[in-house]
Design a protein around this motif. Structure first.
Motif, mmCIF file in Angstrom:
data_model
loop_
_atom_site.group_PDB
_atom_site.id
_atom_site.type_symbol
_atom_site.label_atom_id
_atom_site.label_comp_id
_atom_site.label_asym_id
_atom_site.label_seq_id
_atom_site.Cartn_x
_atom_site.Cartn_y
_atom_site.Cartn_z
ATOM 1 N N TRP A 145 0.833 -1.204 0.000
ATOM 2 C CA TRP A 145 0.000 0.000 0.000
ATOM 3 C C TRP A 145 0.867 1.254 0.000
ATOM 4 O O TRP A 145 0.575 2.224 -0.673
ATOM 5 C CB TRP A 145 -0.919 -0.004 1.215
ATOM 6 C CG TRP A 145 -1.972 1.061 1.159
ATOM 7 C CD1 TRP A 145 -1.925 2.306 1.712
ATOM 8 C CD2 TRP A 145 -3.231 0.964 0.481
ATOM 9 N NE1 TRP A 145 -3.067 2.999 1.436
ATOM 10 C CE2 TRP A 145 -3.897 2.197 0.684
ATOM 11 C CE3 TRP A 145 -3.867 -0.031 -0.256
ATOM 12 C CZ2 TRP A 145 -5.160 2.456 0.153
ATOM 13 C CZ3 TRP A 145 -5.126 0.218 -0.781
ATOM 14 C CH2 TRP A 145 -5.757 1.458 -0.573
ATOM 15 N N VAL A 169 0.438 1.495 -3.780
ATOM 16 C CA VAL A 169 -0.720 0.876 -4.410
ATOM 17 C C VAL A 169 -0.962 1.414 -5.816
ATOM 18 O O VAL A 169 -1.346 0.653 -6.723
ATOM 19 C CB VAL A 169 -1.978 1.046 -3.528
ATOM 20 C CG1 VAL A 169 -2.342 2.507 -3.349
ATOM 21 C CG2 VAL A 169 -3.151 0.252 -4.091
ATOM 22 N N ALA A 170 -0.704 2.699 -6.044
ATOM 23 C CA ALA A 170 -0.923 3.260 -7.377
ATOM 24 C C ALA A 170 0.003 2.629 -8.403
ATOM 25 O O ALA A 170 -0.396 2.399 -9.555
ATOM 26 C CB ALA A 170 -0.722 4.773 -7.344
ATOM 27 N N TYR A 172 1.298 -0.476 -8.213
ATOM 28 C CA TYR A 172 0.793 -1.829 -8.481
ATOM 29 C C TYR A 172 -0.419 -1.782 -9.405
ATOM 30 O O TYR A 172 -0.562 -2.622 -10.308
ATOM 31 C CB TYR A 172 0.446 -2.545 -7.178
ATOM 32 C CG TYR A 172 1.661 -3.035 -6.435
ATOM 33 C CD1 TYR A 172 2.421 -4.091 -6.944
ATOM 34 C CD2 TYR A 172 2.073 -2.450 -5.255
ATOM 35 C CE1 TYR A 172 3.560 -4.536 -6.272
ATOM 36 C CE2 TYR A 172 3.210 -2.885 -4.586
ATOM 37 C CZ TYR A 172 3.949 -3.926 -5.101
ATOM 38 O OH TYR A 172 5.070 -4.360 -4.454
ATOM 39 N N ARG A 173 -1.259 -0.818 -9.191
ATOM 40 C CA ARG A 173 -2.434 -0.658 -10.049
ATOM 41 C C ARG A 173 -2.007 -0.462 -11.507
ATOM 42 O O ARG A 173 -2.554 -1.088 -12.428
ATOM 43 C CB ARG A 173 -3.248 0.539 -9.556
ATOM 44 C CG ARG A 173 -4.653 0.643 -10.111
ATOM 45 C CD ARG A 173 -5.319 1.908 -9.594
ATOM 46 N NE ARG A 173 -5.441 1.917 -8.139
ATOM 47 C CZ ARG A 173 -5.066 2.935 -7.363
ATOM 48 N NH1 ARG A 173 -4.523 4.027 -7.886
ATOM 49 N NH2 ARG A 173 -5.217 2.862 -6.062
ATOM 50 N N SER A 174 -1.006 0.379 -11.714
ATOM 51 C CA SER A 174 -0.529 0.632 -13.077
ATOM 52 C C SER A 174 0.158 -0.598 -13.662
ATOM 53 O O SER A 174 -0.006 -0.897 -14.849
ATOM 54 C CB SER A 174 0.418 1.834 -13.098
ATOM 55 O OG SER A 174 1.631 1.554 -12.418
ATOM 56 N N ARG A 177 -2.504 -3.023 -14.915
ATOM 57 C CA ARG A 177 -3.124 -2.554 -16.149
ATOM 58 C C ARG A 177 -2.160 -2.646 -17.331
ATOM 59 O O ARG A 177 -2.573 -3.003 -18.442
ATOM 60 C CB ARG A 177 -3.624 -1.121 -15.958
ATOM 61 C CG ARG A 177 -4.847 -1.053 -15.050
ATOM 62 C CD ARG A 177 -5.244 0.351 -14.704
ATOM 63 N NE ARG A 177 -6.501 0.386 -13.950
ATOM 64 C CZ ARG A 177 -6.846 1.358 -13.126
ATOM 65 N NH1 ARG A 177 -6.038 2.406 -12.943
ATOM 66 N NH2 ARG A 177 -7.995 1.307 -12.473
ATOM 67 N N ILE A 183 -8.742 -4.485 -13.536
ATOM 68 C CA ILE A 183 -8.922 -4.522 -12.085
ATOM 69 C C ILE A 183 -10.414 -4.542 -11.768
ATOM 70 O O ILE A 183 -11.159 -3.630 -12.127
ATOM 71 C CB ILE A 183 -8.230 -3.328 -11.413
ATOM 72 C CG1 ILE A 183 -6.722 -3.394 -11.655
ATOM 73 C CG2 ILE A 183 -8.523 -3.319 -9.908
ATOM 74 C CD1 ILE A 183 -5.956 -2.162 -11.198
ATOM 75 N N GLU A 186 -10.472 -3.435 -5.550
ATOM 76 C CA GLU A 186 -9.257 -3.146 -4.784
ATOM 77 C C GLU A 186 -9.689 -2.698 -3.392
ATOM 78 O O GLU A 186 -10.632 -1.918 -3.263
ATOM 79 C CB GLU A 186 -8.484 -2.041 -5.504
ATOM 80 C CG GLU A 186 -7.376 -1.399 -4.730
ATOM 81 C CD GLU A 186 -6.929 -0.096 -5.395
ATOM 82 O OE1 GLU A 186 -6.667 0.872 -4.650
ATOM 83 O OE2 GLU A 186 -6.869 -0.027 -6.644
ATOM 84 N N ALA A 197 -2.615 -3.868 -0.091
ATOM 85 C CA ALA A 197 -3.690 -3.763 -1.081
ATOM 86 C C ALA A 197 -4.095 -5.167 -1.502
ATOM 87 O O ALA A 197 -3.241 -6.022 -1.753
ATOM 88 C CB ALA A 197 -3.214 -2.977 -2.292
ATOM 89 N N PHE A 199 -6.060 -7.022 -4.471
ATOM 90 C CA PHE A 199 -6.569 -6.822 -5.817
ATOM 91 C C PHE A 199 -7.271 -8.075 -6.333
ATOM 92 O O PHE A 199 -6.774 -9.189 -6.155
ATOM 93 C CB PHE A 199 -5.415 -6.521 -6.796
ATOM 94 C CG PHE A 199 -4.832 -5.148 -6.679
ATOM 95 C CD1 PHE A 199 -5.479 -4.037 -7.213
ATOM 96 C CD2 PHE A 199 -3.610 -4.958 -6.044
ATOM 97 C CE1 PHE A 199 -4.929 -2.774 -7.125
ATOM 98 C CE2 PHE A 199 -3.047 -3.696 -5.950
ATOM 99 C CZ PHE A 199 -3.708 -2.596 -6.481
ATOM 100 N N ALA A 201 -8.261 -9.079 -10.177
ATOM 101 C CA ALA A 201 -8.079 -8.631 -11.542
ATOM 102 C C ALA A 201 -8.457 -9.759 -12.501
ATOM 103 O O ALA A 201 -8.440 -10.935 -12.136
ATOM 104 C CB ALA A 201 -6.634 -8.189 -11.790
#
Length: 206
Positions: A145, A169-170, A172-174, A177, A183, A186, A197, A199, A201
């Protein structure tokens, strides 16, 4: 194997029973596993990265009739997993060095595993996970996170150190994707002064 990865392997060899007993229940994993069961097709093929001693993920999935392949760095964890979940297949190895066929799994579970890997190897592993998934395949994963890399001595009251490395976390989000995964959801999973975090997906298609 890097020095840090070897530290993690040795740590779980020494701390395996402190981390999780043979008869431990599903604990915080229970709602995640229940949701995973509801999303999987019958007799699904599932890859459990960082499977530990096979409890609770591989045990729960195998009991439901799914085909489970578990991978873990720790010799002790894999030895226990083979004993505790004989219906599954377990491999002692580094998740970042796996050579598996593309589109061979309906789901990949990666709980509290990414954060034990060298940060520079994590995006590539996420890309490989996306390739291993079949169309509409699912990834259930925990990640960092907030960014942190370091070692903790006396983790779980044991006599051996443990090492972690994660970004925010941002990021990992990217990475998810960029690997071509959608996703689904989350959430923040608290632990101590911070947390992780979680996820869900999905690989498009199917």
């Amino acid at each position: 194997m890097s020095e840090e990865t070897d530290l993690v392997r040795h740590g779980y060899n020494e701390l395996s029973y402190l981390y999780r007993g043979d008869e431990d229940d599903d604990g915080e994993y229970a709602p995640w596993l229940e949701e995973l069961h509801s999303r999987l097709p019958p007799r699904a093929s599932v890859l459990d990265l960082g499977c530990g001693c096979g409890v609770p993920v591989a045990r729960s999935l195998a009991a439901a009739g799914h085909g489970v392949t578990g991978v873990d760095l720790s010799d002790v964890q894999i030895e226990r997993a083979r004993r505790l979940v004989p219906a599954a297949t377990f491999v002692r190895g580094d998740a970042t060095a796996l050579d598996l066929p593309d589109a061979s799994f309906d789901a990949v579970v990666c709980l509290y595993t990414l954060i034990h890997l060298p940060l520079e190897r994590q995006p590539r592993l996420i890309e490989r996970i996306a390739a291993w998934l079949r169309p509409s395949g699912l990834l259930l994963a925990t990640a960092g996170w907030e960014p942190w890399t370091g070692t903790e001595d006396g983790w779980l009251g044991g006599a051996t150190p443990m090492w972690w490395s994660h970004t925010d976390v941002a990021t990992y989000r990217s990475w998810l994707r960029e690997a071509g995964l959608e996703i689904i959801s989350e959430e923040f999973i608290p632990e101590g002064d911070s947390g992780h975090a979680l996820f869900w997906a999905r690989k498009p298609g199917g």
